[in-house]
Design a protein around this motif. Sequence first.
Motif, PDB file in Angstrom:
ATOM      1  N   TRP A  96       0.815  -1.206   0.000  1.00 36.55           N
ATOM      2  CA  TRP A  96       0.000   0.000   0.000  1.00 36.55           C
ATOM      3  C   TRP A  96       0.852   1.261   0.000  1.00 36.55           C
ATOM      4  O   TRP A  96       0.467   2.280  -0.598  1.00 36.55           O
ATOM      5  N   ARG A 133      -5.891   3.201  -4.414  1.00 36.64           N
ATOM      6  CA  ARG A 133      -5.668   3.487  -3.005  1.00 36.64           C
ATOM      7  C   ARG A 133      -6.931   3.291  -2.176  1.00 36.64           C
ATOM      8  O   ARG A 133      -6.853   3.117  -0.960  1.00 36.64           O
ATOM      9  N   ARG A 136      -7.366   0.110   0.291  1.00 37.23           N
ATOM     10  CA  ARG A 136      -6.967  -0.026   1.696  1.00 37.23           C
ATOM     11  C   ARG A 136      -8.126   0.270   2.642  1.00 37.23           C
ATOM     12  O   ARG A 136      -8.094  -0.095   3.813  1.00 37.23           O
TER      13      ARG A 136
END
Length: 253
Positions: A96, A133, A136
């Motif tokens: 991540w 993103r 996450r």
Amino acid sequence: MNKAAIYRQLAPEARKQNGLSVLNQVIGVLILLASLTAILETEPTLRASAPWLFPTLETIFVVVFIIEYLLRLYSIGEDPRYRGLSGRFRYIFSFWALVDLMAILPYFLGFMVHDNAFLVRLLRLLRMLRLARLGRFSQAWSGLADALHSRSYELWLSAGVAGLLLLFSSCCLYVVEAAAQPEAFGSVPRALWWSIATLTTVGYGDVTPITALGKFFAGLTAVAGIGIIAMPTGILAAAFSDAFQKKRNHPDG
């Protein structure tokens, strides 16, 4: 706000309450807005009508995401896996963290490629990596990863079968069609384009067999393509069902 509080705001797994923190909700909205900006920026008429707008918005988004990245790097020591200097380096190269970095880098690389239209277009598209993103913040993402991992053997097997069938059909069409259509089927790599379009059921129609034997093999390939597409589809459907059922039965597991 101390380091522990920042970590709880930024790391969904650190929160005891359900749902995202206010900070992560804001970040999620900014990711969507930044991705929408990157999409709209590819339209030349919009760029021409307001040449200052997209660079300004991009700069604002990047500054916010850099601050977020630094805050994550600052507070990640609250996670025992990433404590200390070595832990910080381990975090920088985690999945991540690399996704976060890849979402920021195109902005700076853009200053170096003004004279290359292809690279400029590529960098504009790379900005949409920011959408990744959002993973996450989603439990569905971990469910997807679990599903793919649990059926990796079956998926690799289906990919192998598809590869063999592609190669076999390409060889057959090369043998029977090369003399009649050397430009389209004059080699196995040339025939491979037809095999891919047929086996995936896309069927562009730009290249078609014209001999009787070629049409026969083409029919077999087209029928086999239905099974090739159905095989991984069924595997993934079963895997997703199992993974999400497990999440519902064991929400804390």
